[in-house]
Write a protein that holds these residues in place. Structure first.
Motif, PDB file in Angstrom:
ATOM      1  N   SER A 141      51.173  57.565  46.451  1.00  0.00           N
ATOM      2  CA  SER A 141      50.028  57.217  45.610  1.00  0.00           C
ATOM      3  C   SER A 141      50.427  57.176  44.136  1.00  0.00           C
ATOM      4  N   THR A 142      51.464  57.900  43.771  1.00  0.00           N
ATOM      5  CA  THR A 142      52.061  57.809  42.437  1.00  0.00           C
ATOM      6  C   THR A 142      53.564  57.617  42.647  1.00  0.00           C
ATOM      7  N   TYR A 143      54.229  57.036  41.675  1.00  0.00           N
ATOM      8  CA  TYR A 143      55.662  56.754  41.841  1.00  0.00           C
ATOM      9  C   TYR A 143      56.271  56.544  40.469  1.00  0.00           C
ATOM     10  N   SER A 144      57.573  56.730  40.366  1.00  0.00           N
ATOM     11  CA  SER A 144      58.248  56.460  39.093  1.00  0.00           C
ATOM     12  C   SER A 144      59.553  55.702  39.328  1.00  0.00           C
ATOM     13  N   TRP A 145      59.865  54.852  38.390  1.00  0.00           N
ATOM     14  CA  TRP A 145      61.086  54.061  38.397  1.00  0.00           C
ATOM     15  C   TRP A 145      61.770  54.289  37.064  1.00  0.00           C
ATOM     16  N   PHE A 146      63.057  54.020  37.028  1.00  0.00           N
ATOM     17  CA  PHE A 146      63.705  53.858  35.738  1.00  0.00           C
ATOM     18  C   PHE A 146      64.565  52.606  35.835  1.00  0.00           C
ATOM     19  N   PHE A 147      64.383  51.761  34.838  1.00  0.00           N
ATOM     20  CA  PHE A 147      65.100  50.496  34.758  1.00  0.00           C
ATOM     21  C   PHE A 147      66.196  50.626  33.707  1.00  0.00           C
ATOM     22  N   TYR A 148      67.406  50.239  34.069  1.00  0.00           N
ATOM     23  CA  TYR A 148      68.465  50.132  33.070  1.00  0.00           C
ATOM     24  C   TYR A 148      68.136  48.945  32.179  1.00  0.00           C
ATOM     25  N   VAL A 149      68.469  49.059  30.900  1.00  0.00           N
ATOM     26  CA  VAL A 149      68.224  47.989  29.929  1.00  0.00           C
ATOM     27  C   VAL A 149      69.568  47.349  29.594  1.00  0.00           C
ATOM     28  N   ASP A 150      69.613  46.021  29.687  1.00  0.00           N
ATOM     29  CA  ASP A 150      70.845  45.298  29.372  1.00  0.00           C
ATOM     30  C   ASP A 150      70.486  44.001  28.656  1.00  0.00           C
ATOM     31  N   ARG A 151      71.488  43.302  28.206  1.00  0.00           N
ATOM     32  CA  ARG A 151      71.282  42.008  27.556  1.00  0.00           C
ATOM     33  C   ARG A 151      71.947  40.918  28.389  1.00  0.00           C
ATOM     34  N   ASP A 152      71.277  39.759  28.448  1.00  0.00           N
ATOM     35  CA  ASP A 152      71.852  38.611  29.136  1.00  0.00           C
ATOM     36  C   ASP A 152      72.799  37.883  28.173  1.00  0.00           C
ATOM     37  N   PRO A 153      73.469  36.823  28.632  1.00  0.00           N
ATOM     38  CA  PRO A 153      74.413  36.113  27.754  1.00  0.00           C
ATOM     39  C   PRO A 153      73.776  35.501  26.505  1.00  0.00           C
ATOM     40  N   HIS A 154      72.447  35.345  26.494  1.00  0.00           N
ATOM     41  CA  HIS A 154      71.750  34.776  25.331  1.00  0.00           C
ATOM     42  C   HIS A 154      71.132  35.850  24.453  1.00  0.00           C
ATOM     43  N   ASP A 155      71.526  37.106  24.661  1.00  0.00           N
ATOM     44  CA  ASP A 155      71.084  38.268  23.895  1.00  0.00           C
ATOM     45  C   ASP A 155      69.644  38.686  24.200  1.00  0.00           C
ATOM     46  N   GLY A 156      69.044  38.126  25.258  1.00  0.00           N
ATOM     47  CA  GLY A 156      67.720  38.553  25.690  1.00  0.00           C
ATOM     48  C   GLY A 156      67.833  39.790  26.567  1.00  0.00           C
ATOM     49  N   LEU A 157      66.772  40.563  26.669  1.00  0.00           N
ATOM     50  CA  LEU A 157      66.806  41.774  27.489  1.00  0.00           C
ATOM     51  C   LEU A 157      66.618  41.459  28.970  1.00  0.00           C
ATOM     52  N   VAL A 158      67.207  42.296  29.795  1.00  0.00           N
ATOM     53  CA  VAL A 158      67.053  42.276  31.247  1.00  0.00           C
ATOM     54  C   VAL A 158      66.843  43.724  31.669  1.00  0.00           C
ATOM     55  N   LEU A 159      65.909  43.951  32.602  1.00  0.00           N
ATOM     56  CA  LEU A 159      65.671  45.289  33.144  1.00  0.00           C
ATOM     57  C   LEU A 159      66.067  45.267  34.619  1.00  0.00           C
ATOM     58  N   PHE A 160      66.707  46.339  35.104  1.00  0.00           N
ATOM     59  CA  PHE A 160      67.074  46.377  36.517  1.00  0.00           C
ATOM     60  C   PHE A 160      67.204  47.806  37.010  1.00  0.00           C
ATOM     61  N   PHE A 161      67.055  47.969  38.332  1.00  0.00           N
ATOM     62  CA  PHE A 161      67.369  49.232  38.991  1.00  0.00           C
ATOM     63  C   PHE A 161      68.121  48.926  40.275  1.00  0.00           C
ATOM     64  N   MET A 162      68.769  49.935  40.826  1.00  0.00           N
ATOM     65  CA  MET A 162      69.520  49.789  42.070  1.00  0.00           C
ATOM     66  C   MET A 162      68.593  50.087  43.245  1.00  0.00           C
ATOM     67  N   TYR A 163      68.799  49.374  44.346  1.00  0.00           N
ATOM     68  CA  TYR A 163      67.994  49.642  45.535  1.00  0.00           C
ATOM     69  C   TYR A 163      68.873  49.570  46.774  1.00  0.00           C
ATOM     70  N   GLY A 164      68.370  50.197  47.838  1.00  0.00           N
ATOM     71  CA  GLY A 164      69.094  50.193  49.105  1.00  0.00           C
ATOM     72  C   GLY A 164      70.296  51.120  49.066  1.00  0.00           C
ATOM     73  N   ASP A 165      71.248  50.855  49.929  1.00  0.00           N
ATOM     74  CA  ASP A 165      72.466  51.660  50.040  1.00  0.00           C
ATOM     75  C   ASP A 165      73.265  51.565  48.744  1.00  0.00           C
ATOM     76  N   PRO A 166      73.547  52.691  48.090  1.00  0.00           N
ATOM     77  CA  PRO A 166      74.263  52.645  46.809  1.00  0.00           C
ATOM     78  C   PRO A 166      75.676  52.088  46.916  1.00  0.00           C
ATOM     79  N   ASP A 167      76.271  52.121  48.112  1.00  0.00           N
ATOM     80  CA  ASP A 167      77.608  51.559  48.279  1.00  0.00           C
ATOM     81  C   ASP A 167      77.606  50.040  48.113  1.00  0.00           C
ATOM     82  N   ILE A 168      76.469  49.416  48.348  1.00  0.00           N
ATOM     83  CA  ILE A 168      76.387  47.961  48.294  1.00  0.00           C
ATOM     84  C   ILE A 168      76.138  47.481  46.867  1.00  0.00           C
ATOM     85  N   GLY A 169      75.370  48.232  46.090  1.00  0.00           N
ATOM     86  CA  GLY A 169      75.138  47.881  44.689  1.00  0.00           C
ATOM     87  C   GLY A 169      74.101  46.794  44.476  1.00  0.00           C
ATOM     88  N   ASN A 170      73.046  46.748  45.303  1.00  0.00           N
ATOM     89  CA  ASN A 170      71.972  45.772  45.114  1.00  0.00           C
ATOM     90  C   ASN A 170      71.216  46.073  43.828  1.00  0.00           C
TER      91      ASN A 170
END
Length: 180
Positions: A141-170
């Motif tokens: 009913s409640t949940y929390s995420w944390f997104f890594y903050v990065d920049r794309d090749p055009h200097d714009g921001l991108v947010l992402f998190f890892m999911y699934g099996d950590p060995d795969i790196g999705n």
């Protein structure tokens, strides 16, 4: 005892000790392999190293190709639509919608957006839905995420998190909402 007899006993005793050492070394190798088998490239991901994003730059609409939409308001509140679980929770196939809060934090490895769902308004199943499993827990009913903050090749921001099996790196990637 002759030299020949001493030599055979010495070789036999030495051979037994050698076999014991090889067996012990082999066991140690098996144990070490088992301990490190799950330590894939993203299991201990430490961040992007980005430290120059501002909260004003992060605020706004974010989306991904699966129809997820997150709006991070400047006042620290958030609107969440169809956001999947992080890590192994992704495998459960639920998608949460509701309202919550967010903040931009700066850790040693780089900046992260901490997003918390505090008022869930809807739960959906990802399509195609994962195979039905009676042991799958009820979506939170409640949940929390944390997104890594990065920049794309055009200097714009991108947010992402890892999911699934950590060995795969999705990576679950959110980009700036079209028109935002």
């Amino acid at each position: 005892m002759t030299d020949e007899g001493w030599g055979r006993e010495g070789l036999m005793a030495g051979g037994s000790r050698l076999r014991a050492r090889v067996a012990a070394l082999g066991s140690l190798m098996v144990i070490l392999a088992a301990l490190t088998a799950c330590a894939g490239p993203y299991q201990y991901y430490e961040g992007t190293g980005l430290h120059d994003a501002t909260a004003a730059e992060v605020a706004g609409g974010w989306e991904n190709v699966e129809g997820t939409r997150v709006v991070l308001h400047k006042d620290g509140t958030a609107l969440i639509e169809k956001l999947d679980g992080k890590g192994f929770d992704f495998e459960d196939g639920w998608r949460l919608s509701g309202t919550g809060s967010w903040q931009l934090a700066d850790d040693d490895g780089g900046q992260v957006v901490r997003l918390a769902l505090t008022d869930r308004t809807r739960v959906e199943k990802r399509s195609p839905a994962p195979a039905a499993d009676p042991s799958t827990p009820e979506p939170p009913s409640t949940y929390s995420w944390f997104f890594y903050v990065d920049r794309d090749p055009h200097d714009g921001l991108v947010l992402f998190f890892m999911y699934g099996d950590p060995d795969i790196g999705n990576m679950y990637v959110m980009t700036r909402e079209t028109g935002s």
